[in-house]
Design a protein around this motif. Structure first.
Motif, PDB file in Angstrom:
ATOM      1  N   GLY A 105      74.784 -39.751 -51.325  1.00 10.29           N
ATOM      2  CA  GLY A 105      75.724 -39.679 -50.211  1.00 10.29           C
ATOM      3  C   GLY A 105      76.596 -40.912 -50.111  1.00 10.29           C
ATOM      4  O   GLY A 105      77.771 -40.831 -49.715  1.00 10.29           O
ATOM      5  N   GLU A 106      76.028 -42.058 -50.477  1.00  7.85           N
ATOM      6  CA  GLU A 106      76.784 -43.308 -50.413  1.00  7.85           C
ATOM      7  C   GLU A 106      77.875 -43.371 -51.478  1.00  7.85           C
ATOM      8  O   GLU A 106      78.950 -43.941 -51.256  1.00  7.85           O
ATOM      9  CB  GLU A 106      75.841 -44.506 -50.573  1.00  7.85           C
ATOM     10  N   VAL A 107      77.606 -42.812 -52.652  1.00  9.22           N
ATOM     11  CA  VAL A 107      78.566 -42.939 -53.756  1.00  9.22           C
ATOM     12  C   VAL A 107      79.569 -41.783 -53.785  1.00  9.22           C
ATOM     13  O   VAL A 107      80.530 -41.815 -54.568  1.00  9.22           O
ATOM     14  CB  VAL A 107      77.841 -43.030 -55.119  1.00  9.22           C
ATOM     15  N   CYS A 108      79.347 -40.771 -52.945  1.00 11.57           N
ATOM     16  CA  CYS A 108      80.256 -39.619 -52.931  1.00 11.57           C
ATOM     17  C   CYS A 108      81.571 -39.989 -52.227  1.00 11.57           C
ATOM     18  O   CYS A 108      81.573 -40.374 -51.048  1.00 11.57           O
ATOM     19  CB  CYS A 108      79.611 -38.430 -52.242  1.00 11.57           C
ATOM     20  N   SER A 109      82.695 -39.874 -52.918  1.00 12.71           N
ATOM     21  CA  SER A 109      83.991 -40.286 -52.371  1.00 12.71           C
ATOM     22  C   SER A 109      84.600 -39.245 -51.438  1.00 12.71           C
ATOM     23  O   SER A 109      85.559 -39.549 -50.708  1.00 12.71           O
ATOM     24  CB  SER A 109      84.965 -40.588 -53.513  1.00 12.71           C
ATOM     25  N   THR A 110      84.075 -38.027 -51.438  1.00 15.49           N
ATOM     26  CA  THR A 110      84.665 -36.962 -50.613  1.00 15.49           C
ATOM     27  C   THR A 110      83.733 -36.496 -49.492  1.00 15.49           C
ATOM     28  O   THR A 110      84.024 -35.492 -48.841  1.00 15.49           O
ATOM     29  CB  THR A 110      85.023 -35.747 -51.496  1.00 15.49           C
ATOM     30  N   ASP A 111      82.657 -37.223 -49.276  1.00 14.94           N
ATOM     31  CA  ASP A 111      81.671 -36.850 -48.240  1.00 14.94           C
ATOM     32  C   ASP A 111      81.206 -35.403 -48.399  1.00 14.94           C
ATOM     33  O   ASP A 111      81.025 -34.661 -47.428  1.00 14.94           O
ATOM     34  CB  ASP A 111      82.263 -37.040 -46.836  1.00 14.94           C
ATOM     35  N   ALA A 112      81.004 -35.009 -49.655  1.00 17.56           N
ATOM     36  CA  ALA A 112      80.574 -33.636 -49.931  1.00 17.56           C
ATOM     37  C   ALA A 112      79.067 -33.473 -49.823  1.00 17.56           C
ATOM     38  O   ALA A 112      78.556 -32.342 -49.888  1.00 17.56           O
ATOM     39  CB  ALA A 112      81.040 -33.213 -51.323  1.00 17.56           C
ATOM     40  N   ILE A 113      78.359 -34.582 -49.648  1.00 16.52           N
ATOM     41  CA  ILE A 113      76.888 -34.519 -49.618  1.00 16.52           C
ATOM     42  C   ILE A 113      76.374 -34.798 -48.209  1.00 16.52           C
ATOM     43  O   ILE A 113      76.722 -35.808 -47.595  1.00 16.52           O
ATOM     44  CB  ILE A 113      76.275 -35.523 -50.616  1.00 16.52           C
ATOM     45  N   SER A 114      75.574 -33.907 -47.722  1.00 12.80           N
ATOM     46  CA  SER A 114      74.927 -34.078 -46.414  1.00 12.80           C
ATOM     47  C   SER A 114      73.418 -34.012 -46.617  1.00 12.80           C
ATOM     48  O   SER A 114      72.934 -33.646 -47.700  1.00 12.80           O
ATOM     49  CB  SER A 114      75.384 -32.984 -45.436  1.00 12.80           C
ATOM     50  N   PHE A 115      72.668 -34.349 -45.563  1.00  8.40           N
ATOM     51  CA  PHE A 115      71.212 -34.358 -45.661  1.00  8.40           C
ATOM     52  C   PHE A 115      70.627 -33.452 -44.580  1.00  8.40           C
ATOM     53  O   PHE A 115      70.889 -33.632 -43.390  1.00  8.40           O
ATOM     54  CB  PHE A 115      70.676 -35.787 -45.540  1.00  8.40           C
TER      55      PHE A 115
END
Length: 301
Positions: A105-115
């Motif tokens: 999530g930290e390295v994703c540039s498009t905020d495509a990852i959620s938890f």
């Protein structure tokens, strides 16, 4: 209130068999099974009531929004658990491998990852006839065993406050569930077996308990399967000044008892007689000699 934790350095030493016998001998009203990977104390104790079942949530799991994902591969490159894979042109998360660390999530540039919250196991609480029994079942492939053990113990806190003795059947080994089980224990009884692997793992669990400063006692189960190694264990206890609680012989009647869902003190057998003496020694030291609970074993012999 005194909390007695029963541990073993490896599986198969007879830890749960001893724990079940201690529960019967002490007439314990509060007890727990913290072996959340493979709980089986409820089988021997013949719990008749239906347990209260609660979902346990461990660490959240990553989830990729395929619409927002630009397939840059940063998450794949930085996932140390190899939980992200490329399938049919899309990056996906394997929930069995994801540890919820948050790096992707930290390295994703498009905020495509959620938890998302993930059920890690089931908390089970049996209550009835004046007894409280807490246990849990960890979901297959989940790594939150230590956190789940802590919740197992939290479930009995209120009942334990008024109990004279609480008995906890811990996990084998020295991992997170064992460390979580050690919290709050007044004494650890280590059940060892006289094999080379048993001795090696016994030494590891003793070192682990010593780090926590917990009082240690030790007994040898199936001691007559290798007298030489049993003597080696006794010598080790003398050198390390560890209180030796006694020896329990190999006994086919113990196998029969367990297969019938009974403890080894429910019928006359040599292992049952031996575990009574072990219990008396442990209870006497736990309660500083002469406590009435240490004498209950005499009337059941």
């Amino acid at each position: 209130m005194k909390q007695l934790l029963i541990l073993s350095g490896k599986g198969g030493t007879g830890k749960t068999t001893v724990a079940a016998a201690f529960i019967k001998l002490s007439s314990a009203k509060v007890y727990a099974d913290c072996d959340v990977d493979a709980p089986n104390l409820h089988i021997v104790m013949q719990q008749l009531s239906e347990p209260k079942k609660t979902n346990f949530y461990g660490l959240p799991k990553a989830e990729i929004d395929v619409e927002a994902c630009i397939c840059c591969g940063a998450c794949l490159e930085n996932c140390r658990f190899q939980a992200i894979e490329l399938k049919n042109g899309q990056f996906l998360v394997d929930p069995f491998s994801c540890e919820g660390c948050g790096v992707c999530g930290e390295v994703c540039s498009t905020d495509a990852i959620s938890f998302k919250p993930e059920v890690s196991g089931d908390l089970l609480l049996y209550e009835g006839s004046g007894t409280t029994f807490s246990t849990a079942k960890l979901k297959m492939g989940n790594g939150a065993s230590g956190k789940l053990v802590s919740e197992v113990k939290n479930q009995i806190k209120e009942a334990a406050a008024s109990a004279e003795l609480v008995i906890v059947d811990g996990s084998p080994g020295i991992g997170c569930p064992v460390i979580a089980s050690l919290s709050g224990a007044d004494m650890v009884l280590i059940v060892a077996e006289p094999s080379l692997s048993g001795i090696s793992d016994m030494e590891r669990i003793i070192k682990t308990a010593e780090i926590f400063g917990t009082k240690i006692m030790l007994c040898v189960n199936k001691y007559d399967t290798h007298i030489g190694n049993t003597e080696r264990i006794e010598q080790f206890c003398r050198e390390k000044q560890i209180s030796f609680a006694g020896k329990i012989p190999f006994d086919l009647e113990a196998v029969n008892a367990v297969n019938k869902g009974e403890t080894i003190v429910d019928s006359a057998c040599i292992s049952g007689d031996a575990v009574r003496l072990v219990f008396r020694n442990v209870a006497a030291e736990l309660f500083n000699e002469g406590k009435k609970i240490a004498e209950t074993v005499v009337s059941t012999k």
